[in-house]
Design a protein around this motif. Structure first.
Motif, PDB file in Angstrom:
ATOM      1  N   GLU A  67       8.852  32.925   4.809  1.00  0.00           N
ATOM      2  CA  GLU A  67       9.755  33.280   3.436  1.00  0.00           C
ATOM      3  C   GLU A  67      10.327  32.369   2.643  1.00  0.00           C
ATOM      4  O   GLU A  67      10.883  32.811   1.559  1.00  0.00           O
ATOM      5  CB  GLU A  67      10.698  34.490   4.235  1.00  0.00           C
ATOM      6  CG  GLU A  67       9.820  35.599   4.679  1.00  0.00           C
ATOM      7  CD  GLU A  67      10.996  36.594   5.169  1.00  0.00           C
ATOM      8  OE1 GLU A  67      12.045  36.351   5.700  1.00  0.00           O
ATOM      9  OE2 GLU A  67      10.654  37.819   4.797  1.00  0.00           O
ATOM     10  N   GLN A  68      10.545  31.247   3.068  1.00  0.00           N
ATOM     11  CA  GLN A  68      11.281  30.077   2.175  1.00  0.00           C
ATOM     12  C   GLN A  68      10.382  29.736   1.136  1.00  0.00           C
ATOM     13  O   GLN A  68      10.698  28.706   0.212  1.00  0.00           O
ATOM     14  CB  GLN A  68      11.822  28.959   2.978  1.00  0.00           C
ATOM     15  CG  GLN A  68      12.990  29.568   3.776  1.00  0.00           C
ATOM     16  CD  GLN A  68      14.210  30.143   3.009  1.00  0.00           C
ATOM     17  OE1 GLN A  68      14.628  29.574   2.135  1.00  0.00           O
ATOM     18  NE2 GLN A  68      14.380  31.444   3.516  1.00  0.00           N
ATOM     19  N   ALA A  95      10.636  23.995   3.232  1.00  0.00           N
ATOM     20  CA  ALA A  95      12.083  24.352   3.068  1.00  0.00           C
ATOM     21  C   ALA A  95      12.869  23.540   2.904  1.00  0.00           C
ATOM     22  O   ALA A  95      14.080  23.597   3.444  1.00  0.00           O
ATOM     23  CB  ALA A  95      12.290  25.515   3.986  1.00  0.00           C
ATOM     24  N   GLU A 116      13.014  20.358   4.078  1.00  0.00           N
ATOM     25  CA  GLU A 116      13.297  19.467   5.428  1.00  0.00           C
ATOM     26  C   GLU A 116      12.011  18.408   5.240  1.00  0.00           C
ATOM     27  O   GLU A 116      10.940  18.505   4.680  1.00  0.00           O
ATOM     28  CB  GLU A 116      12.961  20.289   6.698  1.00  0.00           C
ATOM     29  CG  GLU A 116      14.051  21.342   7.104  1.00  0.00           C
ATOM     30  CD  GLU A 116      13.856  22.193   8.248  1.00  0.00           C
ATOM     31  OE1 GLU A 116      14.616  22.789   8.580  1.00  0.00           O
ATOM     32  OE2 GLU A 116      12.620  21.979   8.848  1.00  0.00           O
ATOM     33  N   PRO A 161      11.567  33.757   8.653  1.00  0.00           N
ATOM     34  CA  PRO A 161      12.390  33.716   7.598  1.00  0.00           C
ATOM     35  C   PRO A 161      12.961  32.217   7.249  1.00  0.00           C
ATOM     36  O   PRO A 161      13.424  31.938   6.032  1.00  0.00           O
ATOM     37  CB  PRO A 161      13.650  34.659   8.402  1.00  0.00           C
ATOM     38  CG  PRO A 161      12.932  35.521   9.046  1.00  0.00           C
ATOM     39  CD  PRO A 161      11.838  34.576   9.867  1.00  0.00           C
ATOM     40  N   GLU A 162      12.731  31.321   8.132  1.00  0.00           N
ATOM     41  CA  GLU A 162      13.474  30.042   7.838  1.00  0.00           C
ATOM     42  C   GLU A 162      12.266  28.970   7.378  1.00  0.00           C
ATOM     43  O   GLU A 162      12.498  27.845   7.200  1.00  0.00           O
ATOM     44  CB  GLU A 162      14.289  29.539   9.076  1.00  0.00           C
ATOM     45  CG  GLU A 162      15.159  30.332   9.793  1.00  0.00           C
ATOM     46  CD  GLU A 162      16.343  30.666   8.733  1.00  0.00           C
ATOM     47  OE1 GLU A 162      16.530  29.667   8.022  1.00  0.00           O
ATOM     48  OE2 GLU A 162      16.500  31.672   8.662  1.00  0.00           O
ATOM     49  N   LEU A 163      11.031  29.549   7.544  1.00  0.00           N
ATOM     50  CA  LEU A 163       9.872  28.401   7.260  1.00  0.00           C
ATOM     51  C   LEU A 163       9.330  28.610   5.622  1.00  0.00           C
ATOM     52  O   LEU A 163       9.698  29.370   5.150  1.00  0.00           O
ATOM     53  CB  LEU A 163       8.682  28.731   8.148  1.00  0.00           C
ATOM     54  CG  LEU A 163       8.995  28.557   9.563  1.00  0.00           C
ATOM     55  CD1 LEU A 163       7.860  28.741  10.594  1.00  0.00           C
ATOM     56  CD2 LEU A 163       9.743  27.485  10.039  1.00  0.00           C
TER      57      LEU A 163
END
Length: 330
Positions: A263-264, A204, A206, A305-307
């Motif tokens: 979800e990313q 995502a 990072e 949600p953030e991964l």
């Protein structure tokens, strides 16, 4: 949780000391976290070898988990996951598929998910791994679904980690290309192109230094003249993935299924060949996850949600909590 975090740090450190670049097309100098064994098989009238790890826990719970790697991964990428599962009493089996990593890369091989599933089934039968839990990530998740359709009565559970094949890219308008064109594209691979793709899709956007190991693992196989062998097989398997979606057969999966989705993730084979408008409608894993969970009977969905595409690498503690909770229901 503290014990969990400590053992995870130890596992990651032990993996990081393995060999890195210049391994060659068979990953000859890249160290795996456990002994690599070889399974001889005959497929398409060719004798070949399938590399795999088969590790027994100290305190067995009587269950086995088979870990299937993705297209840009190897079984070694599962190292930290293997240790977590071993600590919980699972026997863990992690093969390199034919055409990948330490396994044979036979000339003239006709790739198919059904063929890779048959190869895997042959391996498991030979080592007495009956009724295992099949767990796959990325292309490995796609293969795991094919395996569950093909050998449903021999699967006690199915775990899908950001699998591809959740949509039919051809049906959505992505144009097909020849294997020759895919091969030419593979020949343009660089370490920077691998890292950029992994950063944007797997994590995502990072990046952490620990991720470089998996860039180097993949890039090492492209080195020297042997790199053309790797590029050719990568092209053949890209063609396989594009042309063999499993989305139309979700209703044939009967094994209890755990779906773990970052979800990313934006993975969609061929999205570089389409317009911006069409690309925006591809690889939307938030939507694809919901649609997949609704289509597979007896499925449980956990989203992050953030991964991105590789939640087990990006946020291992969060991922393993969800995984172990889900496995306890099988």
């Amino acid at each position: 949780m503290k014990k969990f975090a400590i053992r995870l740090i130890v596992t990651i450190f032990s993996l990081a000391v393995g060999g890195l670049a210049s391994a060659g097309p068979m990953l000859e100098d890249f160290d795996y976290p456990w002994e690599v064994k070889r399974h001889a098989l005959v497929s398409q009238q060719q004798v070949m070898e399938m590399a795999y790890m088969d590790v027994a826990p100290e305190d067995a719970n009587g269950k086995a988990v088979v870990l299937l790697h993705g297209k840009n991964f190897c079984s070694a990428t599962w190292g930290a996951t293997m240790q977590i599962l071993l600590d919980e009493g699972y026997r863990v089996i992690a093969p390199d598929q034919i055409g990948f990593c330490k396994s044979s890369k036979p000339a003239g091989y006709q790739y198919g998910l059904h063929t890779l599933a048959a190869n895997t089934h042959d391996l498991l039968a030979s080592i007495g791994a009956d009724d295992p839990i099949i767990m796959g990530h990325s292309m490995g998740g796609m293969l795991a679904m094919r395996y569950a359709v093909q050998y449903g009565e021999a699967v006690s559970g199915l775990v899908l980690v950001n699998p591809i094949g959740l949509e039919d890219w051809r049906a959505k308008g992505v144009p097909a290309v020849t294997v020759d064109a895919l091969y030419e594209g593979q020949l343009q691979t660089t370490r920077d192109s691998i890292k950029t793709y992994q950063r944007d899709t797997y994590y995502a956007g990072e990046w952490r230094p620990a991720y470089d190991e998996w860039v180097d693992m993949l890039w090492s196989m492209y080195q020297g003249e042997g790199g053309r062998i790797v590029a050719w097989h990568q092209a053949l398997t890209a063609d396989m993935v594009f042309n063999q979606p499993v989305v139309h057969e979700f209703d044939r999966i009967t094994a209890p299924t755990l779906i773990l989705i970052g979800e990313q993730d934006t993975t969609a084979i061929g999205k570089g060949r389409v317009s911006d408008d069409l690309r925006a409608n591809l690889g939307n894993y938030g939507d694809l996850a919901q649609e997949t969970a609704a289509a597979i009977s007896n499925a449980r969905l956990v989203t992050f949600p953030e991964l991105g595409h590789s939640p087990h690498i990006q946020a291992p503690e969060q991922f393993y909590d969800a995984l172990l909770t889900g496995l306890s229901a099988f």
